[in-house]
Design an enzyme around this catalytic site. Structure first.
Site, short mmCIF file in Angstrom:
data_model
loop_
_atom_site.label_atom_id
_atom_site.label_comp_id
_atom_site.label_asym_id
_atom_site.label_seq_id
_atom_site.Cartn_x
_atom_site.Cartn_y
_atom_site.Cartn_z
N CYS A 2 0.87 -1.29 -0.15
CA CYS A 2 -0.05 0.15 0.19
C CYS A 2 0.96 1.28 0.01
O CYS A 2 2.11 1.13 0.48
CB CYS A 2 -1.11 0.01 1.32
SG CYS A 2 -1.81 -1.47 1.40
N ARG A 27 5.10 -0.33 -6.00
CA ARG A 27 5.34 -1.25 -5.02
C ARG A 27 4.12 -2.28 -4.85
O ARG A 27 4.29 -3.07 -3.95
CB ARG A 27 5.20 -0.41 -3.65
CG ARG A 27 6.24 0.80 -3.85
CD ARG A 27 6.04 1.56 -2.49
NE ARG A 27 6.81 1.34 -1.43
CZ ARG A 27 6.82 2.07 -0.09
NH1 ARG A 27 5.93 2.99 -0.03
NH2 ARG A 27 7.51 1.50 0.74
N TRP A 74 -2.86 -2.77 -1.55
CA TRP A 74 -2.76 -4.09 -1.84
C TRP A 74 -3.51 -4.83 -0.99
O TRP A 74 -3.05 -4.98 0.25
CB TRP A 74 -0.89 -4.37 -1.90
CG TRP A 74 -0.95 -6.07 -1.73
CD1 TRP A 74 -0.49 -6.65 -1.00
CD2 TRP A 74 -1.08 -6.74 -2.91
NE1 TRP A 74 -0.42 -8.04 -1.24
CE2 TRP A 74 -0.78 -8.20 -2.38
CE3 TRP A 74 -1.62 -6.76 -4.07
CZ2 TRP A 74 -0.88 -9.20 -3.33
CZ3 TRP A 74 -1.79 -7.69 -5.03
CH2 TRP A 74 -1.31 -9.13 -4.45
N ASN A 99 -2.13 1.83 6.06
CA ASN A 99 -1.07 0.85 5.67
C ASN A 99 -0.89 -0.18 6.84
O ASN A 99 -0.85 0.32 7.99
CB ASN A 99 0.25 1.34 5.20
CG ASN A 99 0.21 1.77 3.91
OD1 ASN A 99 -0.72 1.79 3.31
ND2 ASN A 99 1.35 2.45 3.56
N GLY A 100 -0.87 -1.30 6.74
CA GLY A 100 -0.49 -2.27 7.84
C GLY A 100 -1.97 -3.07 8.18
O GLY A 100 -2.58 -3.36 7.25
N GLU A 482 23.97 -19.26 -5.84
CA GLU A 482 23.51 -17.89 -6.44
C GLU A 482 24.84 -17.01 -6.73
O GLU A 482 24.83 -16.40 -7.88
CB GLU A 482 22.81 -17.34 -5.25
CG GLU A 482 22.41 -15.57 -5.68
CD GLU A 482 21.64 -15.49 -6.91
OE1 GLU A 482 21.13 -16.42 -7.41
OE2 GLU A 482 21.26 -14.33 -7.10
N GLU A 489 26.35 -15.25 -15.21
CA GLU A 489 25.37 -14.68 -16.08
C GLU A 489 25.95 -13.47 -16.59
O GLU A 489 25.81 -12.72 -17.74
CB GLU A 489 24.16 -14.19 -15.20
CG GLU A 489 23.00 -15.20 -15.03
CD GLU A 489 22.05 -14.59 -13.87
OE1 GLU A 489 20.91 -14.64 -14.14
OE2 GLU A 489 22.21 -14.07 -12.81
N HIS A 505 34.43 -35.63 -3.42
CA HIS A 505 33.69 -36.64 -4.30
C HIS A 505 33.93 -36.15 -5.76
O HIS A 505 33.15 -36.61 -6.46
CB HIS A 505 32.35 -36.72 -4.00
CG HIS A 505 32.44 -37.34 -2.41
ND1 HIS A 505 32.79 -38.60 -1.99
CD2 HIS A 505 31.61 -36.65 -1.43
CE1 HIS A 505 32.53 -38.89 -0.93
NE2 HIS A 505 31.87 -37.78 -0.34
C1 G6P Z 1 15.32 -15.26 -15.75
C2 G6P Z 1 15.95 -14.02 -14.87
C3 G6P Z 1 16.62 -14.62 -13.67
C4 G6P Z 1 15.45 -15.22 -12.70
C5 G6P Z 1 14.76 -16.07 -13.48
C6 G6P Z 1 13.29 -16.48 -12.91
O1 G6P Z 1 16.13 -16.29 -15.94
O2 G6P Z 1 17.33 -13.76 -15.90
O3 G6P Z 1 17.25 -13.61 -12.97
O4 G6P Z 1 15.77 -15.51 -11.56
O5 G6P Z 1 14.16 -15.79 -14.76
O6 G6P Z 1 12.53 -15.30 -12.83
P1 G6P Z 1 11.51 -14.80 -11.85
O7 G6P Z 1 10.81 -13.57 -12.47
O8 G6P Z 1 10.29 -16.13 -11.84
O9 G6P Z 1 11.88 -15.02 -10.75
#
Ligand code: G6P
Length: 609
Positions: A2, A27, A74, A99-100, A482, A489, A505
């Protein structure tokens, strides 16, 4: 999420309110509304389902009035609809935006209904309007009426209240949801986020928890939670906000890395009480559904899949609930066996990723208890098609490599874990400790970002490499994944992540003095095990880059570079340790001269299979 805007001025405020709402729209929202006092005793309210543009289009003639409030909603209590959109009114005089979540709204509603108050929405907010109206009958002004009702409200709120009979002031109250006063010349404003007010002022007074303020055109009176008048100095903002503008940053990705402390603050806003989490953040039925959950299945792609993997560790160790995690493109073509009491959770930045959406649609017929989307885009298909939703509020993310979407997903998942824990006998002391760890997280992220210059230097040692290994254990293993994904990437360096215990392993065979090995080493219960893995690498001539807590006692030497991170609660370490890995990838890509924001062959939102 919101958004609130309010204004009191000599000029008409409707267009200021609409522009403010537009700036908060990113948002997440499902409806919008405003109320303006056109003359004493006359409240003009317009609300619309959908975008702020629909609200703007609904204002057919100039809407006169120098006092007004507006809101983008929202939905939490009550479906997205015009009748549930804010502002909410009582008896045509009192109008409220909020909000809240008011936790005890059902009890208050019953009390007010018994006295004859008619409810025209399904929201929790409407009780505030009627409570103020009732109190206003015996109090001589709006401020006194608001003061009197505050002790009745449990939960979180940022609220702005106006009374058409008293058009020279608006009253605001903050507890758990931020509010900022914008100071003008002969006019004043209020909003849930200063960026809503940047077109009209640069002077802001940030209200503190428990503050109540009375705002008129020329005066701002603030009192703290104990009722004492306080002087909160105005601060000048230098922010320049435009979702499509990277401002001072060279790339969107860098801007979005630096957005993270604020994005996490937004994700936490109105979702935490002192010692528990507000599970209504997932929707009105969340409580009822969560009480039945025996198992959680999470499905996602890419970076979102990595946040799911972290959540698995958390769910089992903290909430005592079993959890499986799967890549959506695999899950959608399996014939999964669904255990009774299973909750299906999908995670997605965009909410439009084809595989994730297809997995949700396929799973709907498999007998899940309910479906929940953790998502950054309120109007997305994933959110619309799920029973429950948690908005991550990361804000617009433009860089293809996801950064703030990931860390805010982790926050959403942390709140989910604690919500489920609340139904599964989580120790109250542990729960309060975890809520505390969430609250200090934004500041820890800010401190972590001060390491950028050190990491930039480190990046030089990676730029000419062809391969990199990332190692972590426990809930840091997905963070290693990650980190490796980010490097792949945007710098196109081949990177792989391993759970450090698995080194022997296979991957040990790869190690030589040309293979950088990144190690994620917070001070947690697996540290000693991880140290043994580090020694295995060192003994084979590998060069180690260790991101560690100071207390982990790693020392830099010729085969090891150590970057010390601020102390953090071990539970929140996956969020904190993500940031240096994002920065490392970014700076390596800069040296290599790749297209950081739009890496080759990749798309931000993959809406095809
Ligand atoms: C694409 C983007 C990624 C993202 C993935 C999933 O590969 O390049 O950065 O993590 O889609 O997207 P989503 O919008 O479902 O998080």
């Amino acid at each position: 999420m919101c958004g609130i805007v309010g204004a009191i001025a000599q000029r008409d405020v409707a267009q200021i309110l609409i522009e403010g709402l537009r700036r908060l729209e990113y948002r997440g929202y499902d409806s919008a509304g405003l109320a303006v006092v056109s003359e004493p005793g006359r409240l003009n309210r317009i609300r619309r389902l959908g975008k702020v543009q629909s609200l703007s289009d609904a204002i057919l003639a100039p809407l006169p009035g120098g006092l007004g409030i507006a809101h983008t909603r929202w939905a939490t209590h009550g479906e997205p609809s015009e009748r549930n959109a804010h502002p909410h009114e009582s008896s045509g005089n009192i109008a409220v935006v909020h909000n809240g979540i008011i936790e005890n709204y059902a009890e208050l509603k019953e009390e007010l209904a018994a006295e004859g108050y008619q409810f025209t929405s399904d929201t929790d907010t409407e009780v505030i309007a009627h409570l103020v109206h009732r109190e206003r009958q015996s109090q001589d002004n709006l401020l006194n009426a608001v003061r009197a009702i505050i002790p009745r409200l449990r939960g979180a709120y940022g609220t702005v209240i106006i009374d058409a009979e008293q058009p020279e002031t608006m009253v605001v109250a903050r507890s758990g949801s931020p509010l900022v006063i914008g100071v003008g010349i002969g006019e004043n404003f209020v909003a849930s986020d200063s960026l809503a007010l940047l077109p009209v002022t640069r002077q802001f007074i940030y209200l503190e928890e428990g503050d109540i303020a009375q705002i008129s055109r020329s005066d701002i009176y603030i009192e703290d939670a104990s009722g004492n008048q306080v002087d909160r100095p105005a601060q000048e903002s230098t922010a320049s906000y435009d979702a499509g503008n990277k401002g001072e940053y060279r790339h969107f990705m860098l801007k979005e890395i630096y957005d993270q402390p604020q994005a996490v603050r937004n994700a936490l806003e109105s979702r935490l009480a002192d010692d528990h989490v507000l599970e209504q953040a997932f929707g009105t039925q969340a409580s009822e559904i969560f009480a039945e959950v025996k198992h959680v299945q999470i499905v996602a792609c890419g970076t979102s899949y990595h946040s799911a993997m972290v959540a698995r560790y958390w769910l089992e160790s903290l909430a005592g609930i079993s959890c499986s995690v799967e890549i959506a493109s695999e899950y959608r073509y399996r014939k999964p066996v669904v255990l009774p009491g299973s909750l299906l959770v999908t995670i997605s930045q965009s909410g439009e990723t084809a595989d994730t959406l297809a997995a949700l649609r396929m799973a709907r017929h498999l007998g899940y208890l309910a479906t929940l989307a953790i998502c950054n885009v309120g109007a997305s298909s994933l959110v619309r098609e799920s029973d429950l939703a948690f908005m991550t509020r990361a804000g617009v993310e433009i860089g293809v490599a996801s950064t703030k979407a990931f860390t805010t997903q982790l926050v959403g998942l942390a709140i989910l874990v604690l919500s489920l824990g609340q139904h599964n006998n989580i120790n109250p002391l542990l729960l309060a400790e975890m809520v505390g760890a969430l609250k200090t997280l934004p500041d820890e992220l800010e401190q972590t970002l001060t390491l950028a210059a050190d990491i930039e230097k480190l990046a030089e040692e990676f730029a000419d490499k062809h391969h990199t290994l990332f190692l972590g254990r426990g809930d840091q293993y997905p963070i290693a994944m990650e980190g490796a994904l980010k490097l792949k990437e945007i710098s196109y360096i081949h990177a792989e992540a391993y759970a450090a215990g698995e080194l022997k392993h296979g991957p040990l065979a790869l190690i030589d003095d040309d293979m950088p090995i990144v190690v994620i080493a917070p001070n947690n219960e697996l540290l000693e095990k991880l140290k043994s893995n580090v020694e295995e690498v060192r003994a084979r001539g590998g060069i180690l880059y260790v991101f560690a807590d100071k207390d982990a006692q790693f020392e830099s030497d010729e085969s090891m570079r150590v970057i010390n991170l601020p102390h953090t609660h071990p539970w929140m370490a996956p969020v904190v340790y993500t940031l240096p890995l994002q920065l490392l990838s970014y700076y390596v890509a800069i040296i290599k001269g790749t297209d950081v924001d739009q890496p080759r062959n990749l798309a931000k939102s993959v809406t095809v299979e």
